[in-house]
Design a protein around this motif. Structure first.
Motif, mmCIF file in Angstrom:
data_model
loop_
_atom_site.group_PDB
_atom_site.id
_atom_site.type_symbol
_atom_site.label_atom_id
_atom_site.label_comp_id
_atom_site.label_asym_id
_atom_site.label_seq_id
_atom_site.Cartn_x
_atom_site.Cartn_y
_atom_site.Cartn_z
ATOM 1 N N GLY A 26 6.683 -7.715 -0.579
ATOM 2 C CA GLY A 26 5.717 -8.740 -0.172
ATOM 3 C C GLY A 26 6.095 -10.109 -0.718
ATOM 4 N N TYR A 27 6.537 -10.120 -1.958
ATOM 5 C CA TYR A 27 7.005 -11.371 -2.571
ATOM 6 C C TYR A 27 8.184 -11.938 -1.775
ATOM 7 C CZ TYR A 27 9.702 -14.297 -5.755
ATOM 8 O OH TYR A 27 10.441 -15.324 -6.294
ATOM 9 N N LEU A 28 9.139 -11.085 -1.429
ATOM 10 C CA LEU A 28 10.300 -11.540 -0.653
ATOM 11 C C LEU A 28 9.865 -12.031 0.728
ATOM 12 C CD1 LEU A 28 12.928 -8.789 -1.565
ATOM 13 C CD2 LEU A 28 12.824 -11.144 -2.429
ATOM 14 N N PHE A 40 11.420 -8.405 8.187
ATOM 15 C CA PHE A 40 11.981 -7.160 7.678
ATOM 16 C C PHE A 40 11.341 -6.773 6.344
ATOM 17 C CE2 PHE A 40 15.165 -5.208 4.834
ATOM 18 C CZ PHE A 40 15.171 -3.943 5.401
ATOM 19 N N PHE A 41 11.248 -7.712 5.423
ATOM 20 C CA PHE A 41 10.675 -7.385 4.120
ATOM 21 C C PHE A 41 9.170 -7.124 4.218
ATOM 22 C CE2 PHE A 41 14.729 -9.126 2.580
ATOM 23 C CZ PHE A 41 15.110 -8.052 1.798
ATOM 24 N N SER A 42 8.514 -7.723 5.182
ATOM 25 C CA SER A 42 7.107 -7.411 5.441
ATOM 26 C C SER A 42 6.981 -5.968 5.928
ATOM 27 C CB SER A 42 6.536 -8.389 6.469
ATOM 28 O OG SER A 42 5.194 -8.094 6.726
ATOM 29 N N TYR A 43 7.908 -5.546 6.772
ATOM 30 C CA TYR A 43 7.943 -4.157 7.245
ATOM 31 C C TYR A 43 8.154 -3.197 6.069
ATOM 32 C CZ TYR A 43 9.992 0.113 9.107
ATOM 33 O OH TYR A 43 10.292 1.427 9.354
ATOM 34 N N GLN A 45 7.425 -3.733 3.025
ATOM 35 C CA GLN A 45 6.194 -3.787 2.238
ATOM 36 C C GLN A 45 5.183 -2.770 2.785
ATOM 37 O OE1 GLN A 45 4.059 -7.489 2.635
ATOM 38 N NE2 GLN A 45 2.772 -7.068 0.849
ATOM 39 N N SER A 46 4.997 -2.753 4.088
ATOM 40 C CA SER A 46 4.024 -1.827 4.679
ATOM 41 C C SER A 46 4.472 -0.375 4.521
ATOM 42 C CB SER A 46 3.767 -2.166 6.147
ATOM 43 O OG SER A 46 4.903 -1.910 6.926
ATOM 44 N N GLN A 47 5.773 -0.117 4.608
ATOM 45 C CA GLN A 47 6.290 1.236 4.409
ATOM 46 C C GLN A 47 6.014 1.724 2.993
ATOM 47 O OE1 GLN A 47 9.299 3.235 6.292
ATOM 48 N NE2 GLN A 47 7.560 2.882 7.640
ATOM 49 N N GLU A 48 6.269 0.872 2.003
ATOM 50 C CA GLU A 48 6.046 1.262 0.614
ATOM 51 C C GLU A 48 4.556 1.508 0.358
ATOM 52 O OE1 GLU A 48 8.579 2.152 -0.875
ATOM 53 O OE2 GLU A 48 10.225 0.886 -0.247
ATOM 54 N N ALA A 49 3.691 0.703 0.975
ATOM 55 C CA ALA A 49 2.244 0.911 0.835
ATOM 56 C C ALA A 49 1.854 2.284 1.379
ATOM 57 C CB ALA A 49 1.471 -0.192 1.553
ATOM 58 N N GLN A 50 2.429 2.657 2.515
ATOM 59 C CA GLN A 50 2.132 3.962 3.107
ATOM 60 C C GLN A 50 2.653 5.090 2.230
ATOM 61 O OE1 GLN A 50 0.116 4.710 5.798
ATOM 62 N NE2 GLN A 50 0.346 6.729 4.856
ATOM 63 N N HIS A 51 3.839 4.907 1.645
ATOM 64 C CA HIS A 51 4.393 5.938 0.768
ATOM 65 C C HIS A 51 3.479 6.155 -0.438
ATOM 66 C CE1 HIS A 51 8.725 5.052 2.342
ATOM 67 N NE2 HIS A 51 7.960 5.628 3.251
ATOM 68 N N ALA A 52 2.965 5.081 -1.010
ATOM 69 C CA ALA A 52 2.044 5.207 -2.149
ATOM 70 C C ALA A 52 0.811 6.009 -1.731
ATOM 71 C CB ALA A 52 1.645 3.830 -2.677
#
Length: 157
Positions: A26-28, A40-43, A45-52
């Protein structure tokens, strides 16, 4: 090596890794100038949120599912992660990335993604039920996709 870490504590670390990745990407996304890289980095970010969220959803199942012998084999590596040997904190990621160009950022993110895959494979290997294994395989597959896309970014820079 500390012998106090239980599977649930390791899973808390997996959740932290994903949440730190979400914040870092998200920072990037916020601070990069290139619109394609921001997207791309926003994408990611959303993937990592879903993994959590996935780990939070299955954490009890994984704790109940772990094979004690396989856990004993994986424990030293997993504990090194918990002790901060392998994964940097969010603040460390931001601090290091501030002075990097896009290739440096991609290399840095690649190293984290690769270690994440190894970490999740250790949990997968210690798991017994197909439900847990399927979710872990899905997350690993998505992390491998992150590696592929980061390599593409390096090729574009």
């Amino acid at each position: 090596m500390n012998d106090k870490y239980a599977p649930n504590e390791i899973l808390e670390m997996a959740i932290k890794i994903e949440k730190d990745g979400e914040r870092f990407y998200g920072y990037l996304a916020k601070n990069l100038e290139n619109p394609g890289k921001k997207e791309f980095f926003s994408y990611l970010q959303s993937q990592e949120a879903q993994h959590a969220k996935d780990f939070e959803r299955i954490s009890k199942d994984i704790v109940d599912d772990v094979d004690p012998q396989l856990w004993a084999d994986a424990k030293p590596y997993l504990e090194s992660i918990v002790n901060g040997v392998i994964f940097p904190s969010y603040d460390e990621m931001v601090s290091k990335s501030k002075y990097m160009d896009i290739n440096g950022i991609a290399d840095f993110a690649l190293s984290i993604e690769k270690e994440t895959i190894v970490f999740y494979n250790e949990i997968l290997d210690a798991s017994k039920t197909e439900k847990v294994k399927d979710i872990l395989r899905k997350i690993i597959h998505e992390e491998l996709g992150h590696v592929k896309k980061l390599l593409e970014i390096k090729g574009e820079a």
